[in-house]
Scaffold this active site. Structure first.
Site, PDB file in Angstrom:
ATOM      1  N   LYS A  15      47.432  40.538  39.856  1.00  0.00           N
ATOM      2  CA  LYS A  15      47.673  41.007  41.230  1.00  0.00           C
ATOM      3  C   LYS A  15      46.712  40.354  42.199  1.00  0.00           C
ATOM      4  CE  LYS A  15      43.748  43.579  41.390  1.00  0.00           C
ATOM      5  NZ  LYS A  15      42.638  43.369  42.359  1.00  0.00           N
ATOM      6  N   GLY A 107      42.977  41.828  38.091  1.00  0.00           N
ATOM      7  CA  GLY A 107      43.527  42.915  37.292  1.00  0.00           C
ATOM      8  C   GLY A 107      44.087  42.492  35.947  1.00  0.00           C
ATOM      9  N   ASP A 143      43.903  49.940  38.726  1.00  0.00           N
ATOM     10  CA  ASP A 143      44.925  48.913  38.909  1.00  0.00           C
ATOM     11  C   ASP A 143      46.032  48.969  37.866  1.00  0.00           C
ATOM     12  OD1 ASP A 143      43.577  47.887  41.108  1.00  0.00           O
ATOM     13  OD2 ASP A 143      42.486  46.381  39.943  1.00  0.00           O
TER      14      ASP A 143
END
Length: 309
Positions: A15, A107, A143
């Site tokens: 991400k 992440g 996350d």
């Protein structure tokens, strides 16, 4: 509840935080955040095999020699959390192909956990819904729910309270991967110190921050120029202070056609936004020529997904 004979393969995305606002330090030592996430087309791949106990191994282009393979590994934690929730008495062997940089602000570990949850749920036939998996994911890290969900979303609280965000079109990014990672807690501590040092010059810090309206408007419009003008990361200044070489990389990308560059999450990965695919290719070539490890990706990407069963 039954296990298929063949392994289950799941991909989950890394991400970017195209906007990250960090609230005040709270009494429990944490900060609330407001972030706009986009999942990108750089995937972790987890293969789950039936086993009598829990184990994990790694391959792929990322150096994984420093990763734990015992119960402290987040993918193993995810598998065990699911086993307890489903009252499953067996185990699993997880093979993880790592492509997202370790401790890179993208992440990668969270993607491993999300992929492990979905892979084990499919392997074991638990019959859990996505909502059930989301609840388990939230207990594993801020996350992890987004890696399960993918796409574009606003995250509040610790980042795990997700609301899908409207986004049109495709955004083209060039990522510069650093040779070493950064500790997220260390970057947050540096942010607190930065705020203490510069308290007289900074605006009051919100307890409950919000994502800037301009970021959401740019995502809705699918306009990279608008997004470039509105991206922000409160963790960028402390990350640059801890790793000054990142400043030169930001300048290099922005002088070679990037619309804007931003430190991803707590860093040290830097994400450069390009106007279109051709501009992204040219930027990748320029960064590679300057001996940076540059990877082209697009966003938004799908969340954790079974790709082979």
């Amino acid at each position: 509840m039954s296990s298929p004979a063949s392994p289950v393969t799941v991909r989950a995305p890394g991400k970017l935080n195209v906007s990250l606002r960090v609230g005040q330090l709270q009494d429990d030592g944490y900060h609330d955040v407001a972030t706009a996430y986009q999942a990108v087309s750089l995937y972790e791949e987890v293969r789950a095999f039936p086993a009598s106990d829990f184990s994990v191994s790694f391959d792929g282009p990322i150096d994984t020699s420093g990763l734990e393979t015992d119960g402290s590994n987040i993918a193993i934690k995810a598998a065990r959390v699911l086993a307890r929730a489903a009252d499953y008495r067996g185990g699993v062997h997880l093979e993880i192909t790592k492509r997202v940089p370790i401790a890179g602000g993208m992440g990668g570990g969270s993607a491993d956990a999300a992929a492990a949850l979905l892979a084990c749920e499919t392997l074991w036939g638990c019959g859990m819904s996505r909502e059930d998996l989301h609840d388990l994911a939230a207990g594993l890290g801020a996350d992890v729910p987004f890696a399960l969900m993918g796409g574009t979303a606003v995250g509040t609280g610790r980042g795990d309270e997700l609301s899908p965000a409207l986004a049109q079109g495709v955004f083209h990014w060039v990522l510069v991967l650093a040779e070493q990672g950064m500790s997220t807690p260390t970057v947050y501590r540096e942010l607190d110190l930065h705020r203490e040092r510069n308290a007289a010059d900074l605006s009051p810090i919100a307890v409950a921050p919000q994502v800037d309206a301009g970021v959401l408007q740019a995502l809705r419009a699918g306009d990279p120029h608008l997004l470039a003008d509105s991206m922000h990361n409160d963790l960028q200044a402390p990350a640059l202070h801890l790793m000054p070489s990142l400043s030169a990389t930001l300048e290099l990308g922005e002088s070679n056609g990037a619309l804007a560059g931003i430190v991803s999450g707590s860093g040290p990965t830097i994400a450069f936004l390009a106007a279109d695919p051709d501009a992204a290719i040219e930027l990748q070539i320029a960064l590679s020529a300057a001996r940076r490890q540059a990877v082209r990706v697009t966003a938004p990407a799908h969340g954790a997904k079974v790709v082979q069963n």
